[in-house]
Design a protein around this motif. Sequence first.
Motif, PDB file in Angstrom:
ATOM      1  N   GLU A 247     -62.529  35.087  -7.340  1.00 58.65           N
ATOM      2  CA  GLU A 247     -61.881  34.794  -8.617  1.00 58.65           C
ATOM      3  C   GLU A 247     -60.363  34.750  -8.445  1.00 58.65           C
ATOM      4  N   ASP A 251     -58.129  31.538  -9.136  1.00 62.90           N
ATOM      5  CA  ASP A 251     -56.967  31.599 -10.024  1.00 62.90           C
ATOM      6  C   ASP A 251     -55.743  30.996  -9.349  1.00 62.90           C
ATOM      7  N   SER A 252     -55.577  31.258  -8.048  1.00 58.88           N
ATOM      8  CA  SER A 252     -54.430  30.679  -7.327  1.00 58.88           C
ATOM      9  C   SER A 252     -54.504  29.157  -7.320  1.00 58.88           C
ATOM     10  N   ARG A 254     -55.773  27.407  -9.728  1.00 61.24           N
ATOM     11  CA  ARG A 254     -55.407  26.957 -11.068  1.00 61.24           C
ATOM     12  C   ARG A 254     -53.897  27.025 -11.273  1.00 61.24           C
ATOM     13  N   ARG A 255     -53.238  27.948 -10.601  1.00 63.54           N
ATOM     14  CA  ARG A 255     -51.784  28.090 -10.737  1.00 63.54           C
ATOM     15  C   ARG A 255     -51.047  26.911 -10.125  1.00 63.54           C
ATOM     16  N   TYR A 296     -51.255  39.191  -6.513  1.00 57.13           N
ATOM     17  CA  TYR A 296     -52.111  39.870  -7.478  1.00 57.13           C
ATOM     18  C   TYR A 296     -52.046  41.384  -7.251  1.00 57.13           C
ATOM     19  N   TYR A 303     -52.746  39.069 -12.346  1.00 54.22           N
ATOM     20  CA  TYR A 303     -51.814  38.088 -11.773  1.00 54.22           C
ATOM     21  C   TYR A 303     -50.387  38.624 -11.844  1.00 54.22           C
TER      22      TYR A 303
END
Length: 369
Positions: A247, A251-252, A254-255, A296, A303
């Motif tokens: 996850e 998330d990275s 998506r960043r 993180y 985050y």
Amino acid sequence: MRKTLHKWHGWAGIICMIPFLLICLTGSILVFKKEIDALLLPSIATLPATEQPRLPLTELTAKVNSQLPDYELGSWEIFPAGHDEADRIFVIKRGTDEWHKAHLNPYTGELLSRPTKTGHYLTDWLVEFHYTLMLNDLKYLPEHLGLIIGLILAMFLLFMGVSGLIMYRRFWARLFTLRWNQRLLAVFSDLHKMVGTFASPVLLVLAITGGYYNILIFYEEWLEHADGAGHHVMTERLYNTTLNIDELVADSQRRIEEFKPTYLLFPFEPELPLTVFGRAPTANPLLSNYGSVSNYDPQTGDYLSTYNLNEQGIGAKTLDSFRRLHFGTFGGLPIKIIWSIIGAMPLLLAITGSYVWWQRRKKRARRTP
């Protein structure tokens, strides 16, 4: 001025010749590190072709921890599905600050090698020798002596390249001139100038990039241990084992749109984050696979921050390009071959330059009453 520069050029070459040649020749070999590892360690460093998907990173983390109860994960070099190299994990032995290296099959979670000191395998030993001449860990010698000598040799290479071009500044006039029918001194003199001129652009790049990495290591040591404290001794896990690593990686991505994760850095000292390194989308072949990061909290997974190399200026991108420029990994096999050949050119320069220097000293000695 040119006469004085010529004298310094000659003496610098004689004094630094042996350690400099060792660094150049090991670097020339290390251009093909991946290929050498595949040849010498086929069952460890490489993976057979498979269409099987990689196991989730969280599951792989648990498998590594169960197989290595006396070690803690420090960092992890990950490759995309279908890649022919095994994942490389770097672990820290509990009760010490010593890093070890192991290879992991990401499709099964099986360790392909037990943890070994980072200089255990041939190419890893060559890497350490290339940067430190294996002087850093010798007793009774100053700490980081090898890095200091490496930095001096990088400055030496920079001086030799610049001074050679200054002395031979009209190189284009006789660049391809080789007086094969003359005595050996003339032949070696012409060969030295021609090889030095052709090799100097790459050698200057190697000098600047190599010197930068030596300085960077000193800077990081100072930044982390400016208060005089030693390296952290690993006594307990510094991240929460319930974290969903997949996850965090998702998330990275998506960043940073189209971000490709390549490296995980687990906290190896208190207060450090868990970091996902990777490559932001770019058409620039010189930018490394580790230039962009997301951080993180290692306990909660919250985050913290993102560094997108594409949003940085020319200075940051130039420094990031040093990795690929130093080892010639930006243009496929042709560039690797060129880098390897030019990396070995100082051997020819040393032979021809030493001969010319010696013959001219003998000539001056005969003239002296």
